[in-house]
Design an enzyme around this catalytic site. Structure first.
Site, mmCIF file in Angstrom:
data_model
loop_
_atom_site.group_PDB
_atom_site.id
_atom_site.type_symbol
_atom_site.label_atom_id
_atom_site.label_comp_id
_atom_site.label_asym_id
_atom_site.label_seq_id
_atom_site.Cartn_x
_atom_site.Cartn_y
_atom_site.Cartn_z
ATOM 1 N N ASP A 111 0.771 -1.265 -0.095
ATOM 2 C CA ASP A 111 0.156 0.048 0.242
ATOM 3 C C ASP A 111 0.921 1.331 0.080
ATOM 4 O OD1 ASP A 111 -2.393 -0.674 -0.255
ATOM 5 O OD2 ASP A 111 -2.749 -1.745 1.691
ATOM 6 N N ASP A 171 -7.104 -3.812 -5.306
ATOM 7 C CA ASP A 171 -7.092 -2.438 -4.647
ATOM 8 C C ASP A 171 -5.629 -1.724 -5.035
ATOM 9 O OD1 ASP A 171 -8.200 -4.304 -3.149
ATOM 10 O OD2 ASP A 171 -8.046 -3.258 -1.264
ATOM 11 N N GLY A 229 -9.844 -16.661 -7.755
ATOM 12 C CA GLY A 229 -10.220 -15.363 -7.337
ATOM 13 C C GLY A 229 -10.772 -15.720 -6.044
ATOM 14 N N THR A 231 -12.308 -13.689 -2.307
ATOM 15 C CA THR A 231 -12.551 -12.488 -1.614
ATOM 16 C C THR A 231 -11.748 -12.541 -0.362
ATOM 17 O OG1 THR A 231 -14.179 -10.730 -1.221
ATOM 18 C CG2 THR A 231 -14.484 -13.076 -0.250
ATOM 19 N N ARG A 243 -16.272 -1.896 -2.276
ATOM 20 C CA ARG A 243 -15.084 -1.059 -2.544
ATOM 21 C C ARG A 243 -13.905 -1.644 -3.380
ATOM 22 N NH1 ARG A 243 -14.371 -0.047 2.331
ATOM 23 N NH2 ARG A 243 -12.598 -1.346 2.933
ATOM 24 N N TRP A 247 -12.460 0.475 -6.500
ATOM 25 C CA TRP A 247 -11.054 0.273 -6.881
ATOM 26 C C TRP A 247 -10.862 -0.054 -8.336
ATOM 27 C CZ3 TRP A 247 -9.647 3.227 -3.251
ATOM 28 C CH2 TRP A 247 -9.629 2.910 -1.899
#
Ligand code: GLY
Length: 395
Positions: A111, A171, A229, A231, A243, A247
């Site tokens: 991040d 993100d 994939g 979550t 969210r 993103w």
């Protein structure tokens, strides 16, 4: 895959809607009152990621992904009001970022863009801060240390090369602008190349055929092949966490600001159409887009604000005669109108933030139906974009 753009299922919900400038200025005035109220608490300290009973607590700039949002809010306040006090406080926070990256405090994750673009890149762009520039470039170096050539992506979490953490998350589309910027200021193309590869890998695996998105995607550590994939913060693996979808709306547009990429625009149009098709009556999403009116679930106002920023950026790159242009314009106005009318903290005197009813991570039980600091940041950025469409991005 690069998904097709879903039709807007209820175009009448996005019919002509005016959001008068006076109302945006009123909203800015309310935001500035709250920022002034919060400023003494968060001069050298930083707001917590989420509030408790709509009040942020104080944190050091030593961990997490959220400190940059507050410094970014101060930069917006400075640009929007011209008041030097916000600049003074924001600049006063920059040494804590440099110290953090030089001493590798809480930076074993991807991040770096959220933390360092909105604080340090902004400090360099707005005030010529060499300290900010240095911290941001060190953060970019830290980010590319997580790049996996095998699979061509940036590993999100955990120790690099730990096979159980061999995944990206959507993100990170907001972290890679730091890399594009670093190439611009250093002339070293490697940052840009890794960012662009990561962008293509992410949209390739995270976008589903219906233009909903996976939050995270695993890769085989041996072959680099995409595996599955799943979550992390959404309702279930195949749902669209609100969210994450947001993103997936704004992230491609940030890549579009650095690259003349038709793919980025196509992904944006697809993910935003899916988002707009899944908004409830008041245009502010529940925390996962699988929920709708009548479901007893909390909202995530931060997703609404992020998506608005993406649509406002997209409109700058579109022909005004395109049918989707007016959809985005009206969607922005309707979403912002709803946030201003129904979600501000102005009637919560003890609150030291801007936007109520956000949700950080429902499955983990964190920050549910509270404020979160990135919701406040993107709401401020949205107000700034509406008031000044020529605003120069911090990203
Ligand atoms: N990037 C973490 C989140 O959106 O919650």
């Amino acid at each position: 895959m690069i998904p097709n753009i879903p039709a807007i299922t209820n175009p009448e919900r996005y019919s002509e809607f005016d959001l008068p400038r006076e109302k945006i200025e009123y909203a800015l005035g309310e935001a500035i009152k709250k920022i002034d109220f919060a400023l003494p608490q968060f001069t050298t300290k930083f707001p917590s990621h989420s509030s408790i009973n709509n009040v942020y607590t104080q944190e050091e700039n030593t961990s997490g992904w959220n400190t940059g949002f507050w410094t970014g809010i101060l930069w917006h306040a400075y640009e929007l009001t011209g008041d030097e006090k916000y600049k003074t406080v924001a600049l006063g926070q920059i040494p804590s970022y440099l110290y953090r990256i030089e001493n590798k405090l809480g930076v074993n994750h991807h991040d770096m863009g959220f933390v360092f673009s909105l604080s340090c890149v902004a400090a360099y762009k707005l005030a010529g801060s060499e300290e900010g520039k240095k911290a941001a470039i060190l953060a970019a170096d830290n980010l590319i240390s997580r790049y996996k050539e095998n699979g061509k992506f940036i590993q999100a979490w955990g120790n690099v090369n730990d096979p159980k953490d061999n995944r990206l998350i959507i993100d990170c589309l907001l972290n890679i602008p730091l890399l594009y910027w670093t190439t611009q200021v250093t002339g070293d193309k490697k940052y840009d190349e890794m960012a662009w590869n990561h962008f293509n890998t992410t949209v390739g695996v995270c976008c589903r055929a219906d233009a909903s998105t996976y939050h995270t995607f695993y890769f085989d550590p041996e072959t680099g092949a995409p595996v599955k994939g799943v979550t992390h913060q959404g309702a279930f693996d195949e749902s669209a966490w609100a969210r994450g979808q947001a993103w997936g709306i704004y992230g491609p547009m940030l890549t579009r600001t650095y690259k003349e990429s038709d793919e980025a625009m196509q992904v944006f149009k697809a993910t935003s159409s899916y988002f707009l098709n899944h908004l409830p009556e008041d245009y502010v999403p529940f925390w996962d887009l699988c929920f709708t009116d009548g479901d007893n679930e909390p909202r995530d106002t931060s997703s609404a604000a992020i998506a608005v920023c993406g649509m406002l950026e997209a409109m700058k790159h579109m022909d005004k005669n395109e049918a989707l242009y007016s959809i985005y314009k009206n969607a922005v106005n309707r979403i912002m109108n709803s946030l201003i009318d129904n979600y501000l903290t102005k009637d919560v005197p003890e609150s030291n933030g801007l936007l109520l009813h956000a949700t950080y991570a429902k499955p983990q039980g964190i920050g549910i139906d509270e404020m979160n600091i990135w919701g406040d940041y993107f709401y401020m950025e949205a107000l700034h974009r509406l008031l000044n469409p020529d605003w120069k991005l911090y990203w």
